[in-house]
Design an enzyme around this catalytic site. Sequence first.
Site, PDB file in Angstrom:
ATOM      1  N   GLU A 109       0.837  -1.210   0.000  1.00 35.94           N
ATOM      2  CA  GLU A 109       0.000   0.000   0.000  1.00 35.94           C
ATOM      3  C   GLU A 109       0.872   1.260   0.000  1.00 35.94           C
ATOM      4  O   GLU A 109       0.538   2.256  -0.634  1.00 35.94           O
ATOM      5  CB  GLU A 109      -0.948  -0.016   1.203  1.00 35.94           C
ATOM      6  N   GLU A 129      -3.696  -9.620   3.437  1.00 36.46           N
ATOM      7  CA  GLU A 129      -4.536  -9.326   4.603  1.00 36.46           C
ATOM      8  C   GLU A 129      -5.652 -10.343   4.831  1.00 36.46           C
ATOM      9  O   GLU A 129      -5.937 -10.710   5.969  1.00 36.46           O
ATOM     10  CB  GLU A 129      -5.148  -7.921   4.485  1.00 36.46           C
TER      11      GLU A 129
HETATM   12  N1  3HC Z   1       4.204  -8.013  11.801  1.00 35.83           N
HETATM   13  C1  3HC Z   1       4.875  -8.431  12.875  1.00 35.83           C
HETATM   14  N2  3HC Z   1       5.779  -9.422  12.853  1.00 35.83           N
HETATM   15  C2  3HC Z   1       6.011 -10.007  11.691  1.00 35.83           C
HETATM   16  C3  3HC Z   1       5.343  -9.619  10.507  1.00 35.83           C
HETATM   17  C4  3HC Z   1       4.393  -8.553  10.592  1.00 35.83           C
HETATM   18  N3  3HC Z   1       3.733  -8.127   9.524  1.00 35.83           N
HETATM   19  N4  3HC Z   1       5.779 -10.402   9.496  1.00 35.83           N
HETATM   20  C5  3HC Z   1       6.694 -11.223  10.017  1.00 35.83           C
HETATM   21  N5  3HC Z   1       6.848 -10.975  11.332  1.00 35.83           N
HETATM   22  C6  3HC Z   1       7.788 -11.640  12.248  1.00 35.83           C
HETATM   23  C7  3HC Z   1       7.541 -13.133  12.375  1.00 35.83           C
HETATM   24  O1  3HC Z   1       6.584 -13.407  13.342  1.00 35.83           O
HETATM   25  C8  3HC Z   1       8.923 -13.654  12.761  1.00 35.83           C
HETATM   26  O2  3HC Z   1       9.093 -13.360  14.130  1.00 35.83           O
HETATM   27  P1  3HC Z   1       9.927 -14.353  15.061  1.00 35.83           P
HETATM   28  O3  3HC Z   1      11.291 -14.383  14.477  1.00 35.83           O
HETATM   29  O4  3HC Z   1       9.811 -13.756  16.391  1.00 35.83           O
HETATM   30  O5  3HC Z   1       9.218 -15.681  14.929  1.00 35.83           O
HETATM   31  C9  3HC Z   1       9.860 -12.723  11.982  1.00 35.83           C
HETATM   32  O6  3HC Z   1       9.072 -11.557  11.674  1.00 35.83           O
HETATM   33  C10 3HC Z   1      10.394 -13.319  10.682  1.00 35.83           C
HETATM   34  O7  3HC Z   1       9.301 -13.796   9.921  1.00 35.83           O
HETATM   35  P2  3HC Z   1       9.326 -15.229   9.189  1.00 35.83           P
HETATM   36  O8  3HC Z   1       9.882 -16.256  10.093  1.00 35.83           O
HETATM   37  O9  3HC Z   1       7.977 -15.438   8.618  1.00 35.83           O
HETATM   38  O10 3HC Z   1      10.404 -14.935   8.046  1.00 35.83           O
HETATM   39  P3  3HC Z   1      10.377 -15.367   6.528  1.00 35.83           P
HETATM   40  O11 3HC Z   1      11.597 -14.830   5.926  1.00 35.83           O
HETATM   41  O12 3HC Z   1      10.069 -16.811   6.385  1.00 35.83           O
HETATM   42  O13 3HC Z   1       9.125 -14.581   5.868  1.00 35.83           O
HETATM   43  C11 3HC Z   1       7.670 -12.740   5.373  1.00 35.83           C
HETATM   44  C12 3HC Z   1       9.074 -13.185   5.825  1.00 35.83           C
HETATM   45  C13 3HC Z   1       7.425 -13.188   3.924  1.00 35.83           C
HETATM   46  C14 3HC Z   1       7.613 -11.245   5.447  1.00 35.83           C
HETATM   47  C15 3HC Z   1       6.599 -13.395   6.263  1.00 35.83           C
HETATM   48  O14 3HC Z   1       6.949 -13.167   7.608  1.00 35.83           O
HETATM   49  C16 3HC Z   1       5.210 -12.864   6.074  1.00 35.83           C
HETATM   50  O15 3HC Z   1       4.523 -13.295   5.183  1.00 35.83           O
HETATM   51  N6  3HC Z   1       4.763 -11.955   6.961  1.00 35.83           N
HETATM   52  C17 3HC Z   1       3.397 -11.488   7.012  1.00 35.83           C
HETATM   53  C18 3HC Z   1       3.107 -10.473   5.961  1.00 35.83           C
HETATM   54  C19 3HC Z   1       1.690  -9.968   6.081  1.00 35.83           C
HETATM   55  O16 3HC Z   1       0.744 -10.709   6.279  1.00 35.83           O
HETATM   56  N7  3HC Z   1       1.531  -8.647   5.949  1.00 35.83           N
HETATM   57  C20 3HC Z   1       0.254  -8.003   6.015  1.00 35.83           C
HETATM   58  C21 3HC Z   1       0.063  -7.441   7.380  1.00 35.83           C
HETATM   59  S1  3HC Z   1      -1.539  -6.750   7.565  1.00 35.83           S
HETATM   60  C22 3HC Z   1      -1.419  -5.195   6.925  1.00 35.83           C
HETATM   61  O17 3HC Z   1      -0.431  -4.835   6.367  1.00 35.83           O
HETATM   62  C23 3HC Z   1      -2.621  -4.337   7.123  1.00 35.83           C
HETATM   63  C24 3HC Z   1      -2.611  -3.097   6.271  1.00 35.83           C
HETATM   64  O18 3HC Z   1      -3.425  -3.267   5.147  1.00 35.83           O
HETATM   65  C25 3HC Z   1      -3.117  -1.896   7.022  1.00 35.83           C
END
Ligand code: 3HC
Length: 696
Positions: A109, A129
């Site tokens: 975004e 999301e």
């Molecule tokens: N918020 C907080 N913590 C997060 C996070 C997030 N969005 N994304 C990842 N983390 C944390 C994980 O929990 C993990 O923490 P830990 O080491 O304590 O277990 C650490 O970051 C590393 O993450 P991964 O182990 O998953 O690392 P990878 O390299 O395998 O993957 C990634 C990285 C592709 C970024 C994956 O973590 C991911 O898909 N994250 C979620 C992304 C997501 O869903 N974003 C949308 C959020 S909602 C939003 O943005 C709302 C908006 O529209 C207003």
Amino acid sequence: MAETEGARVTVAVEDGIAVVTVDNPPVNAISQAIRQGLIDAMAEIERNPSITAAIIIGAGRLFIAGADVREFGKPALPPTLPEAITAIEACEKPVVAAIHGVALGGGLEIALGCHYRMADPGAKLGLPEVTLGIIPGAGGTQRLPRLIGFADALDLITTGRQAGASEAAKMGLVDAVAENDLKAAAMEFIRARIGAPLPRLSAMDPPTPDSEDFFETARAGVARRARGQDSPLRALDALEAARMPFDQGVEREREIFLELRGSDQAKALRHAFFAERAVAKVPGFEAAKPRQVDAIGVIGGGTMGAGIAVASLRAGYSVTMVEADAEAMARGLGNVAKNLDGYVSRGRMSEETKAELLAKLTGAVDYGALGGADLIIEAVFEDMAVKRDVFAKLDAVAKPGAVLATNTSYLNVDEIAQATARPGDVLGLHFFAPAHIMRLLEIVRAGATAPDVIATGFAVGRKLGKVAVLSGVCDGFIGNRILAKFRQQADAMIEDGALPWEVDSAMEAFGMAMGPFKVMDLSGLDISWAMRKRQTATRPAEERYVAIADRICEAGWLGRKTGRGWYLYEDGKPSPNPDVETIIIEESTKKGIARRQFSAQEIQDRILHAMINEGARIVEEGIAARPLDVDMVEIMGYGFPRWRGGPMCAADIIGLDKVLGKIREYAGEDAFYWAPAPLLQRLVAEGKTFADLNRG
Ligand code: 3HC
Ligand code: NAI
């Protein structure tokens, strides 16, 4: 990942271009400091006359992974993300997002708020999301369709899938893919646009849908795939609001976003997100270092052995497969090739890759061929004598330090381990069929298993792309033990008055991928039949035994493979088997049961409560380290709806006092089956939840 002290946005001016770096390890989540930092950076860019343009880039291995999911349960601190994005878009100097790694959710975004987007060839972009039970809440549903049209926006927003850089370029989601150095390319790109009119997505007219009935048709498809999950349908509502002027559309989007953020489904999906990462961090095993694994041996080339071999080859391991004789060996190698062909025919693997993988596979009938393997996985018949014989042979051939694994579904791993002189090297690696596709892997820890052997199981599981969960030794481990209780309850209900297809449709409406009777038909009724026969001698006298499935097996109806089971499969599709209904009624009559109606709600309640009660016992006995481990097994291996968070999370959402009350009510009919788990009683007495146990 708590907000780090170092979360910050920095601005460096290089040749008149502001390089705005978002830095919040490990994934540059958009915390309050980042939102404020972006607003401050934009103000500085506007103010400083020596700055002519800007790029926004992420520090570390990715651009921005989205909003900080850990902030969702807490009151939001100003400024909001939409405010930060508005400041970027309003900037009078051109801004480009330079995307590497991932731009997800709020990260994408932010990129959409920039005037341009450039991606590294390996970058992935998406709005995930919906997978967290919410929708994009910072203009994503309004800006994306203005950029790429409704059809592609619908696909990305309602599925949450990620598009690679070249696909994103084709869609028009990114303006260019950087050939070499992303930062240098983005600076050159934006320098060329100084003075040109600034494209602002919010200022564009709403796009036109491809057809009159676009949203109506889309709704039907999204609802079918969502299986009870709200967010994809609500995302569609927000997308449809993009037909309105931008200001009204974003207002609608924000309303839906805030409504969903506090919902039970969003809570459950957030739990699943963190549980999926927590399962690999088992308390007590933090210090254990995995052993090096490059070569894998697989014993048995049947359904499971072939699937395990394929998963291993695809992950980059070399594989030696040992079978009982030359004929079985040829069949086993054929099974592997057939699985790989499946990828090729679906366009997911080239012939060349297939040939490369097959070149790393060796077949043998002599156990000596396993001498070079770092990890040996046994997948022979489910028979203790056969398995012990295999493990005894391994002692003579496996190199010192090789990890020895059994894929047994039910057998006692301790007993198998005792067949070798090195029980410390033995563990269970319980894959699920088809092993190259299913993501769950149960890692079974026997009494003597060394901690570094467990760590090796997790490391290999990760490399295979599995979600690995640690289980202790018991009949069926975590998953099949709960499944047995689930099936007993389903059997009891059909004997008391429900029909198998009613149970299936109730559980599918609950959100399960497939009803339990259809699953039995798919995997073959003979497997559980054999197990029931094995258990006859030890079955407690108080246990209610329903013989309906036995009668069906005796008739030779073993499911899909015989063309009929609970269902008939005349044209490949299941239709109720009328003879099954006759057998069921005969069995009820034999026991003098007055059959009664079961509502879908009652069927769902009984099965869910049976799963929760058994899950609580599994946690209490230490078979699962935490309730979240049970939840992940059910979601990843047994089709439990992720949006309910798994049975233990579902129990917390219902309220443990209510759950216990219902179990006690059911115990009035069958005190043996429904005896409330002591852990459940204790948590209720102490006013605690399963989530409290997850926190340790
Ligand atoms: N918020 C907080 N913590 C997060 C996070 C997030 N969005 N994304 C990842 N983390 C944390 C994980 O929990 C993990 O923490 P830990 O080491 O304590 O277990 C650490 O970051 C590393 O993450 P991964 O182990 O998953 O690392 P990878 O390299 O395998 O993957 C990634 C990285 C592709 C970024 C994956 O973590 C991911 O898909 N994250 C979620 C992304 C997501 O869903 N974003 C949308 C959020 S909602 C939003 O943005 C709302 C908006 O529209 C207003
Ligand atoms: P299968 O019958 O398809 O394959 C077993 C293979 O082992 C046969 O090809 C047989 O020739 C070979 N074999 C038997 N004895 C051998 C020996 N001494 N040395 C070398 N090879 C030998 O069985 P399947 O379904 O693959 O199951 C294997 C194991 O995996 C069992 O323990 C089963 O409980 C377990 N399992 C099965 C699942 C399933 O859904 N099929 C799921 C998870 C685990």
